[in-house]
Every structure is written in structure tokens, then in C-alpha cells.
Enzyme design. Structure first.
Site: not given
Length: 356
Positions: A264, A293, A312
Site C-alpha cells: 500500500r 494513484e 498496481h
């Protein structure tokens, strides 16, 4: 289905990763013989990035779309749809929210608890995928795989990477520090042990007996940072772990250390990273997650040296999608049969507080 049988209404809210059909097929397999009315919804993730919706995070789609899809559904099997407080208040028939993620971040769990609705999740759904990806990032950073590939495609043959001062580092014999030792971290440790690495672990909740049996050494965070040539993050984001790595303790790393974050973005402060790379304190940085993001066009790390970035993707395998759907459907089937649930984020509702 006989005329006297009343079908149980279920919403399968998927997206372009965990498609609604995966939920529906898994539920039919987990609950054979049950009369089911399965409705479907597809949210736009990952074609469109997730983000905050109402008072929840990492969600996709709108509250209005979800309310329309829910109707009078008793059970919702969901990946990214935004179960905000407003949605929960306007769904009086809802009795279970089964989330196909490692944590129900797209659900207002407090609102669900007030409404007496259990919220389940899927621990370990992407553990194998995320662990393999972390190892891949380590190897890519240690052996300059992405940069070598990019340069060779431009016609540049980097024979100088054989020079001793430029040569890569093996995992065999290298000390690797893992921050977090849950489902993912423990698999990473097992793979590193097979490579011949020395594995240090920082996790206040790790079982010392299990760590010893796994052949890893438990340490404090600062000691881990001082001793590790490679550091990989595998912790959950909590108030205690937010910005767990920051300028002060990152300065403890050995010169040229490699830092990997596929967990994370909030686990570390990204602001000091460009200077740590330019100074050589960090030899390489491999990231699959970010403080924002996607990162903006003017993100400082776009221009920093020795940075590997992926969008990701650590959990993006077909097996993860199928496993998540199966675990979620298992919880839905247990609810529909009146059996105990297994992975409940708000266990206080199980009993007198549960919605009838």
C-alpha cells in the site's frame, strides 16, 4: 424450481477483473439446490481508476447505480461497488455484504454495523499472486532487468553492467527485510529461503514460534532497516502503520539498498525518495503502489534514477479473481443456509444485533 419456492435475491456486483459471472457461477456451485435470483452489475474498474465515493475509499461506480442494482436484494457479493452509509440506509432488505477483497475498504463498516449487517471479506485471496510479484520486483531491481530491456530496444548494449561496480546482486546470501508477516509476507519469506536469502521480519503480531519454524528472524523496524540490503513491504495500512517508513528511518538503510513496495502506498512517505535515490542511499526502488494513484505527470519519481514502476498489478492474476469469487460465494452460501460466517469484519453484529 417449484411454484411454491421463493428465490433468494442476490446481487453479483463485479467489474472487469472479477466479472459478475464469476460470482454467479461460484454461488451456484457453493449453494446447490437453493432457489436463487441473481442480479448482476458491472462497475468500470479497472478500465477507470477506483477512488473515493461518498464516505468510502477505493470504490468504483456511483451510489445511484448501486442502489438501482440492489433493489430488494438480501445478499450483495461485491468487488468495488460503493457501500456508503447512504446506500446502506436505503437498502432495508440487505442482510449481508460479502466483499471479494482482502479488506472491505469500499464499505462503510460502521454504518453496516449500525444496521446489523455483517460485512465479510476474503483474506489471502491474492496472497500467492502478490508474493510472486514482490519477488519479481526484487529480481527486476537487483538485476536491472527493465532498464536493460529498454536500453537494448533502443540499440544500447550495456556491457558495462559486467563491471564490478555496476554488477547486480544475487538474492542468495543477501539479507532481505520484510515489513509485515501475514499471508503474503510469509509466502515471500518461504521463496526467499529457497533462494538462500537471510530473512528478517518486522511484525509486532508475528508468532515467534512460527517465525522460528519458518527460518526467519524477528527484529525491530530500525534494526531491520540497518541490516537489510533489500526491504519489501507487506503490512496493512492502519493508523499505526501509515507512513511507517519516513525520511528519518529510511536514512538507516545501507548504502545502495533496494526498497520494494507492492502493498500500500500509505505505508511510506514518498517525499524523501527522490533524494535518497540521487544520493545513492537507495540503489533502486520498485513500486506497484503509490501515494496518489495513478501518479500525476509531474510526479518527482518519474525522473529519479533506478525506479521501477507498475500500475498496481501485484494481485492481477486469473487465479486471484477466481479465488476471490469462490471465497465470497462461500460466505453468501453460508448466510443463505443459516450457517456461521467465517471472515467477518464486524463480528459484533453476529447475534442480537444482526438484521432479521
Amino acid at each position: 424450481m417449484s411454484a411454491s419456492t421463493t428465490a433468494r435475491t442476490v446481487l453479483a456486483s463485479g467489474d472487469h477483473f472479477i466479472a459478475p459471472r464469476l460470482f454467479a457461477d461460484a454461488l451456484r456451485e457453493a449453494a446447490p439446490g437453493l432457489a436463487l435470483d441473481i442480479r448482476t452489475q458491472t462497475t468500470p474498474w479497472p478500465v477507470e481508476p477506483f477512488g473515493p465515493v461518498g464516505n468510502v475509499q477505493e470504490a468504483s461506480g456511483t451510489e445511484e447505480q448501486l442502489l438501482e442494482a440492489l433493489g430488494d436484494a438480501e445478499v450483495a457479493m461485491v468487488q468495488m461497488a460503493p457501500f456508503t452509509g447512504r446506500v446502506i440506509e436505503r437498502a432495508p432488505h440487505l442482510k449481508l455484504i460479502a466483499v471479494a477483497r482482502g479488506g472491505p475498504v469500499n464499505v462503510d463498516v460502521a454504518a453496516a454495523t449500525r444496521a446489523g449487517i455483517p460485512v465479510t471479506f476474503t483474506p489471502g485471496r491474492n496472497a500467492a499472486a502478490a508474493a510472486e510479484f514482490a519477488i519479481g520486483l526484487m529480481l527486476a531491481a537487483l538485476r536491472r532487468i527493465p532498464s536493460s530491456d529498454a536500453e537494448l530496444k533502443k540499440g544500447v548494449w550495456r556491457g558495462d553492467y559486467y563491471a564490478i561496480e555496476n554488477a547486480g546482486i544475487e538474492l542468495d546470501g543477501t539479507t532481505v527485510g520484510l515489513v509485515g508477516y501475514g499471508a503474503i509476507g510469509s509466502i515471500v519469506a518461504r521463496v526467499l529461503n529457497a533462494f538462500g536469502s537471510r530473512v528478517l521480519v518486522h511484525d509486532p503480531y508475528a508468532d515467534p514460534a512460527r517465525a522460528a519454524a519458518d527460518g526467519v528472524e524477528l527484529t525491530g523496524l530500525e534494526e531491520l532497516l540497518r541490516r537489510s540490503s533489500v526491504v519489501s513491504l507487506h503490512a496493512r495500512v492502519t493508523p499505526e502503520t501509515r507512513h511507517l517508513l519516513h525520511a528519518d528511518n529510511l536514512a538507516l538503510l545501507p548504502e545502495g539498498a533496494v526498497l520494494v513496495n507492492s502493498a500500500r502506498g500509505e505505508l511510506m512517505d514518498y517525499a524523501p525518495l527522490p533524494e535518497l535515490l540521487r544520493s545513492g542511499r537507495l540503489g533502486a526502488l520498485a513500486l506497484d503502489v503509490y501515494d496518489t494513484e495513478p501518479p500525476p505527470a509531474d510526479w518527482p519519481l518519474h525522473d529519479a534514477p533506478n525506479v521501477i514502476t507498475t500500475p498496481h498489478l501485484a494481485g492481477a492474476t486469473r487465479q486471484t479473481a477466481e479465488r476471490a469469487a469462490a471465497i465470497t460465494a462461500g460466505e453468501a452460501a453460508r448466510h443463505l443456509r443459516g450457517e456461521p460466517l467465517r471472515h467477518v469484519a464486524n463480528p459484533e453484529v453476529l447475534g442480537a444485533g444482526r438484521r432479521p
